[in-house]
Structure formats: structure tokens, C-alpha cells
Design an enzyme around this catalytic site. Structure first.
Site, PDB file in Angstrom:
ATOM      1  N   PRO A  26       5.635 -18.738   5.410  1.00 34.81           N
ATOM      2  CA  PRO A  26       6.368 -18.125   4.298  1.00 34.81           C
ATOM      3  C   PRO A  26       6.750 -16.688   4.631  1.00 34.81           C
ATOM      4  O   PRO A  26       5.906 -15.915   5.072  1.00 34.81           O
ATOM      5  CB  PRO A  26       5.342 -18.157   3.153  1.00 34.81           C
ATOM      6  CG  PRO A  26       4.004 -18.179   3.836  1.00 34.81           C
ATOM      7  CD  PRO A  26       4.204 -18.945   5.106  1.00 34.81           C
ATOM      8  N   MET A  27       8.020 -16.360   4.435  1.00 39.05           N
ATOM      9  CA  MET A  27       8.465 -14.990   4.742  1.00 39.05           C
ATOM     10  C   MET A  27       9.453 -14.492   3.698  1.00 39.05           C
ATOM     11  O   MET A  27      10.555 -15.036   3.558  1.00 39.05           O
ATOM     12  CB  MET A  27       9.085 -14.942   6.138  1.00 39.05           C
ATOM     13  CG  MET A  27       8.017 -14.959   7.228  1.00 39.05           C
ATOM     14  SD  MET A  27       8.714 -14.979   8.874  1.00 39.05           S
ATOM     15  CE  MET A  27       9.377 -16.643   8.937  1.00 39.05           C
ATOM     16  N   HIS A 170      -0.100 -18.740  -3.064  1.00 41.79           N
ATOM     17  CA  HIS A 170      -0.288 -17.527  -2.249  1.00 41.79           C
ATOM     18  C   HIS A 170      -1.572 -16.840  -2.690  1.00 41.79           C
ATOM     19  O   HIS A 170      -1.582 -16.040  -3.618  1.00 41.79           O
ATOM     20  CB  HIS A 170       0.912 -16.611  -2.410  1.00 41.79           C
ATOM     21  CG  HIS A 170       0.981 -15.506  -1.393  1.00 41.79           C
ATOM     22  ND1 HIS A 170      -0.094 -15.130  -0.603  1.00 41.79           N
ATOM     23  CD2 HIS A 170       2.009 -14.688  -1.021  1.00 41.79           C
ATOM     24  CE1 HIS A 170       0.271 -14.137   0.205  1.00 41.79           C
ATOM     25  NE2 HIS A 170       1.547 -13.849  -0.034  1.00 41.79           N
ATOM     26  N   ALA A 172      -3.361 -14.999  -0.524  1.00 44.85           N
ATOM     27  CA  ALA A 172      -3.666 -14.159   0.654  1.00 44.85           C
ATOM     28  C   ALA A 172      -3.155 -12.733   0.490  1.00 44.85           C
ATOM     29  O   ALA A 172      -2.514 -12.385  -0.502  1.00 44.85           O
ATOM     30  CB  ALA A 172      -3.044 -14.797   1.897  1.00 44.85           C
ATOM     31  N   HIS A 173      -3.475 -11.916   1.485  1.00 42.52           N
ATOM     32  CA  HIS A 173      -2.817 -10.639   1.779  1.00 42.52           C
ATOM     33  C   HIS A 173      -2.920  -9.580   0.701  1.00 42.52           C
ATOM     34  O   HIS A 173      -2.098  -8.671   0.638  1.00 42.52           O
ATOM     35  CB  HIS A 173      -1.320 -10.859   2.131  1.00 42.52           C
ATOM     36  CG  HIS A 173      -1.114 -11.856   3.229  1.00 42.52           C
ATOM     37  ND1 HIS A 173       0.105 -12.388   3.533  1.00 42.52           N
ATOM     38  CD2 HIS A 173      -1.987 -12.397   4.108  1.00 42.52           C
ATOM     39  CE1 HIS A 173      -0.020 -13.241   4.540  1.00 42.52           C
ATOM     40  NE2 HIS A 173      -1.293 -13.263   4.908  1.00 42.52           N
ATOM     41  N   TYR A 175      -2.465  -9.886  -2.623  1.00 44.06           N
ATOM     42  CA  TYR A 175      -1.686 -10.064  -3.860  1.00 44.06           C
ATOM     43  C   TYR A 175      -2.612 -10.601  -4.966  1.00 44.06           C
ATOM     44  O   TYR A 175      -3.819 -10.678  -4.782  1.00 44.06           O
ATOM     45  CB  TYR A 175      -0.470 -10.964  -3.605  1.00 44.06           C
ATOM     46  CG  TYR A 175       0.538 -10.287  -2.702  1.00 44.06           C
ATOM     47  CD1 TYR A 175       1.314  -9.236  -3.180  1.00 44.06           C
ATOM     48  CD2 TYR A 175       0.653 -10.634  -1.361  1.00 44.06           C
ATOM     49  CE1 TYR A 175       2.206  -8.574  -2.351  1.00 44.06           C
ATOM     50  CE2 TYR A 175       1.549  -9.975  -0.523  1.00 44.06           C
ATOM     51  CZ  TYR A 175       2.323  -8.945  -1.029  1.00 44.06           C
ATOM     52  OH  TYR A 175       3.204  -8.282  -0.211  1.00 44.06           O
TER      53      TYR A 175
HETATM   54  C1  FNR Z   1       5.653 -12.284   6.076  1.00 47.57           C
HETATM   55  N1  FNR Z   1       4.465 -12.914   5.720  1.00 47.57           N
HETATM   56  C2  FNR Z   1       4.327 -13.454   4.443  1.00 47.57           C
HETATM   57  N2  FNR Z   1       3.232 -14.179   4.117  1.00 47.57           N
HETATM   58  C3  FNR Z   1       3.128 -14.799   2.921  1.00 47.57           C
HETATM   59  O1  FNR Z   1       2.122 -15.450   2.680  1.00 47.57           O
HETATM   60  N3  FNR Z   1       4.140 -14.689   2.006  1.00 47.57           N
HETATM   61  C4  FNR Z   1       5.255 -13.969   2.234  1.00 47.57           C
HETATM   62  O2  FNR Z   1       6.165 -13.938   1.378  1.00 47.57           O
HETATM   63  C5  FNR Z   1       5.356 -13.297   3.485  1.00 47.57           C
HETATM   64  N4  FNR Z   1       6.443 -12.508   3.785  1.00 47.57           N
HETATM   65  C6  FNR Z   1       6.650 -12.079   5.088  1.00 47.57           C
HETATM   66  C7  FNR Z   1       7.860 -11.478   5.435  1.00 47.57           C
HETATM   67  C8  FNR Z   1       8.110 -11.106   6.751  1.00 47.57           C
HETATM   68  C9  FNR Z   1       9.415 -10.482   7.099  1.00 47.57           C
HETATM   69  C10 FNR Z   1       7.111 -11.328   7.739  1.00 47.57           C
HETATM   70  C11 FNR Z   1       7.361 -10.967   9.179  1.00 47.57           C
HETATM   71  C12 FNR Z   1       5.911 -11.892   7.388  1.00 47.57           C
HETATM   72  C13 FNR Z   1       3.461 -13.243   6.761  1.00 47.57           C
HETATM   73  C14 FNR Z   1       3.883 -14.497   7.521  1.00 47.57           C
HETATM   74  O3  FNR Z   1       3.822 -15.652   6.719  1.00 47.57           O
HETATM   75  C15 FNR Z   1       2.997 -14.755   8.754  1.00 47.57           C
HETATM   76  O4  FNR Z   1       1.664 -14.979   8.330  1.00 47.57           O
HETATM   77  C16 FNR Z   1       3.031 -13.585   9.726  1.00 47.57           C
HETATM   78  O5  FNR Z   1       4.361 -13.177   9.992  1.00 47.57           O
HETATM   79  C17 FNR Z   1       2.349 -13.954  11.044  1.00 47.57           C
HETATM   80  O6  FNR Z   1       3.054 -14.993  11.678  1.00 47.57           O
HETATM   81  P1  FNR Z   1       4.028 -14.671  12.932  1.00 47.57           P
HETATM   82  O7  FNR Z   1       5.204 -13.922  12.425  1.00 47.57           O
HETATM   83  O8  FNR Z   1       3.208 -13.832  13.855  1.00 47.57           O
HETATM   84  O9  FNR Z   1       4.357 -16.032  13.486  1.00 47.57           O
END
Ligand code: FNR
Length: 369
Positions: A26-27, A170, A172-173, A175
Site C-alpha cells: 500500500p502506498m 492499517h 501499522a506505522h 496511525y
Molecule cells: C508507503 N508505505 C505505506 N504503508 C502503508 O501501510 N500505507 C500507506 O498508505 C503507505 N504509503 C506509502 C507511500 C509511499 C510513497 C511509500 C514509499 C511507502 C510503506 C509501504 O507500504 C512499504 O511498506 C514500504 O515502502 C517498504 O517497501 P519497499 O518500498 O521497500 O518495497
């Protein structure tokens, strides 16, 4: 190099059949004006499905609650227009032979004032803290908690209704859900605060409500992390025993698949074993696990400071990944930035075309390609 074939065998999970083990992480992309995913968003996801991704987990998309959204132009997951937009995304991904799950999101106290929807509604967080010791919003009252739980359940039901193949919560992280888990942001004195088991109550209520809303057969993925955007060194669990105690109630409440967010998938989670967070999660819960973190990259994941030096994609990290799959440590692998740089990352890897892979650069986020 070990054969990449292991990534491209069909995977038969209890409630989810996938054509391969590649998941789009998810990004957040902030390309949904009015919080509605438009045709550019449809094409963005279609390209990843056409490019061979087995399961797409969408960017975080906000549940129906006034303080759920923390960033401008993030898509909502409620309301006729947004759900109609998501339905188009679902259909495009299915036409291209992929599967898709929305990542359902509430940012909690991590929220810029003035972000729409919600106007200047103050951020909600468990204790009014988005960062340790810093009060930024107001502490959630029982009515807020009930509304958020209901918001997640409604979004999950809507996801099922428009043909999504699963949902991801979500958690994680740093939030909202994670703000409850983490003692850095949860110092509540009521039943939602206390030790980690008590701090999990909010997440467990959400998982149970979602399960009740979607029925037994619909897959619930739960994303969690030790690290927080507020503190990369934060940890919820210091030992495998603590991790087991944390995860088992979530599994019992209805989580089918755990998405174990780490920044570098090859790092052991605890001393004395090579297993990473996903490996431990699968071992402790018996549930399928998704690993993630710098697949196809060799740089640190430093999203916040703008100075990250993303070097070229490195097949060596793919090699390490294949070895871990051969040991049957986890079930699926999520790929983030490498899939922004290469919509057809899965097909390229399947065909051994590593030289053709573009290196991720932060500038790539300026457009939705
Ligand atoms: C993220 N990541 C992220 N994770 C999540 O749980 N929800 C989200 O909306 C986002 N948004 C997001 C935006 C952008 C631009 C990045 C680069 C990353 C984290 C993502 O899902 C992932 O865990 C990390 O990017 C690590 O994986 P990669 O990029 O190393 O393959």
C-alpha cells in the site's frame, strides 16, 4: 541465483487464491481530487495488474469518520462517488487478471489541520497524543471509538459489495490503530489502555466488527509494524513470546493474513534466529504472512526526511528473498517502491530481466504513472 519460479507459483491460501506471491504494498499517492479515485487512478492500478502483480493492496483509503484523513487528495472509501471510482479500479484489476484489497485507514492524531474532508476537525488519537508526550488532538471518547469501529466495518462491507477480493486494516506505522497499540501514544487509564493486551482492545473490536460485517469467508489482512513513523526504533514486542501474545488474539478475532511491515525484509526480528517479522508471525500464529521491505532496493527506507539516497535496484536482495521463500518462511512478498518505478516489476522478474528494471527515485512520486 536461485530460480525465480518459486515466486510465480499459484498460492492457495485458506480464503484467497492468488496467481503468484507478489503483492503491491500500500502506498499513499494523493492523486484523488475531491477524495475520489479517478480514471488516472484506475489506469495506475490496471498497469500493476497487467504487469503481473498477484495481489494489489491499494494506497491507504479513509474510512467514514471526520478525522480519518491526514493528507490532501487521499481517496476516501465511503460515499457514492468514491466507491464508484473504486469499483472501476476493481473491474480494471480483475480484467487484467489481478486481485485487489483496499487498505482501510484512519490516521488518528497524525493529521494536518485543514485537510479535507473534515475541515478543521481536530485529530483524534487514543490519548490526544500523536507523538510521545505531545498533545495534538483530543483523546477519543467512547462515542468516537464506537464511530470509528463502525466506520471500519462499513468500509469492509462496502469493499466486499463492490467486488474487492479482501480488505487490509492499517494497523501499522503509528496511525490510529497503532497509536492504541503503542505505549508511546496510549496512556489511557480506561479499558483501552494499560498493557499491550489492553491496548489491543480497540484493534480487536475493529477486527470483530469487520468480521461480522463481511462474513466468515472474506479475507481480512492486518498490517502491523514494530516501527512507527514517529520513531523508527519503537517496538511493540521485545520477544517472540510477547509477539505471540500480541498476535494470537488478533488471529482469533478474525485476521486471516498478517502483513508484517519491516523496512528491510532480510533483518532477523529477534536475536538467536534468522526469522524476520513475517517468519515469526507465521510460526507463532499459523496464519499466512506477507513480508515487505526494500525488495529490489538496497537503500534504507527513509520516507520522511527527503534525503534518502535510493541506489539502484539490486538483484542480490531478490536472491536473498528467493532463499527465504525456499525455506518456506513466509507466504507472500509485498513490493513498494520498485513497483512505483516498474509497473511490470513482476513480469520483468519472472522473465529474469533485472537489467531492465528502473531504480526508484523519489521524483517518481510527483506523477501517477
Ligand atoms: C508507503 N508505505 C505505506 N504503508 C502503508 O501501510 N500505507 C500507506 O498508505 C503507505 N504509503 C506509502 C507511500 C509511499 C510513497 C511509500 C514509499 C511507502 C510503506 C509501504 O507500504 C512499504 O511498506 C514500504 O515502502 C517498504 O517497501 P519497499 O518500498 O521497500 O518495497
Amino acid at each position: 541465483m536461485a530460480s525465480v519460479d518459486i515466486l510465480f507459483q499459484p498460492v492457495d491460501l485458506p480464503k484467497l487464491q492468488l496467481k503468484n506471491r507478489i503483492v503491491m504494498a500500500p502506498m499513499t499517492r494523493t492523486f484523488s481530487p475531491g477524495n475520489v479515485p479517478n480514471d488516472k487512478v484506475v489506469e495506475y492500478y490496471r498497469r500493476r495488474a497487467e504487469g503481473g502483480t498477484g495481489l494489489i493492496i491499494t494506497e491507504g483509503t479513509c474510512i467514514d469518520h471526520p478525522a480519518a484523513s491526514g493528507y490532501p487528495n487521499v481517496p476516501s472509501f465511503y460515499g457514492e462517488a468514491a466507491l464508484a471510482g473504486w469499483k472501476k479500479v476493481v473491474d480494471a484489476v480483475h480484467e487484467a487478471g489481478g486481485k485487489i484489497a483496499p487498505q482501510l485507514w484512519h490516521v488518528g492524531g497524525i493529521r494536518r489541520p485543514g485537510v479535507t474532508p473534515g475541515g478543521d476537525t481536530p485529530g483524534h488519537s487514543p490519548s490526544g497524543m500523536a507523538r510521545p508526550g505531545k498533545v495534538t488532538g483530543h483523546a477519543m471518547e467512547q462515542a468516537d471509538i464506537d464511530a470509528v469501529v463502525a466506520g471500519f466495518a462499513k468500509a469492509a462491507a462496502d469493499a466486499k459489495a463492490i467486488g474487492m477480493d479482501a480488505i487490509e486494516l492499517h494497523g501499522a506505522h503509528g496511525y490510529l490503530i497503532d497509536q492504541f497499540f503503542w505505549d508511546g501514544t496510549n496512556d489511557r487509564g480506561d479499558a483501552y489502555g494499560g498493557d499491550l493486551a489492553d491496548r489491543s482492545r480497540f484493534a480487536l473490536e475493529i477486527v470483530r466488527a469487520v468480521r461480522a460485517a463481511v462474513g466468515e469467508d472474506f479475507p481480512i489482512i492486518f498490517r502491523y509494524s514494530q516501527w512507527k513513523q514517529q520513531d523508527y526504533s519503537a517496538r511493540l514486542c521485545e520477544t517472540p513470546e510477547a509477539l505471540g501474545d500480541f498476535l494470537k488474539p488478533l488471529a482469533e478475532a478474525g485476521v486471516d493474513i498478517f502483513h508484517c511491515s519491516t523496512r528491510r525484509f532480510w533483518e532477523p526480528e529477534f536475536e538467536g534466529s534468522d526469522l524476520n517479522l513475517a517468519g515469526w508471525t507465521r510460526k507463532l500464529t499459523g496464519k499466512p504472512a506477507i513480508t515487505v521491505g526494500s525488495v529490489g532496493l538496497n537503500a534504507d527506507f527513509l520516507p520522511n526526511d527527503g534525503t534518502a539516497n535510493f541506489r539502484e535496484a539490486e538483484p542480490a536482495s531478490i536472491d536473498t528473498l528467493l532463499e527465504r521463500f525456499e525455506k518456506d518462511e513466509f507466504d507472500l512478498v509485498a513490493v513498494g517502491r520498485a513497483l512505483i518505478a516498474n509497473p511490470d516489476w513482476a513480469n520483468q522478474v519472472r522473465d529474469g530481466k533485472f537489467e531492465g528494471l528502473a531504480a526508484y527515485e523519489k521524483d517518481m512520486l510527483a506523477e501517477l504513472v
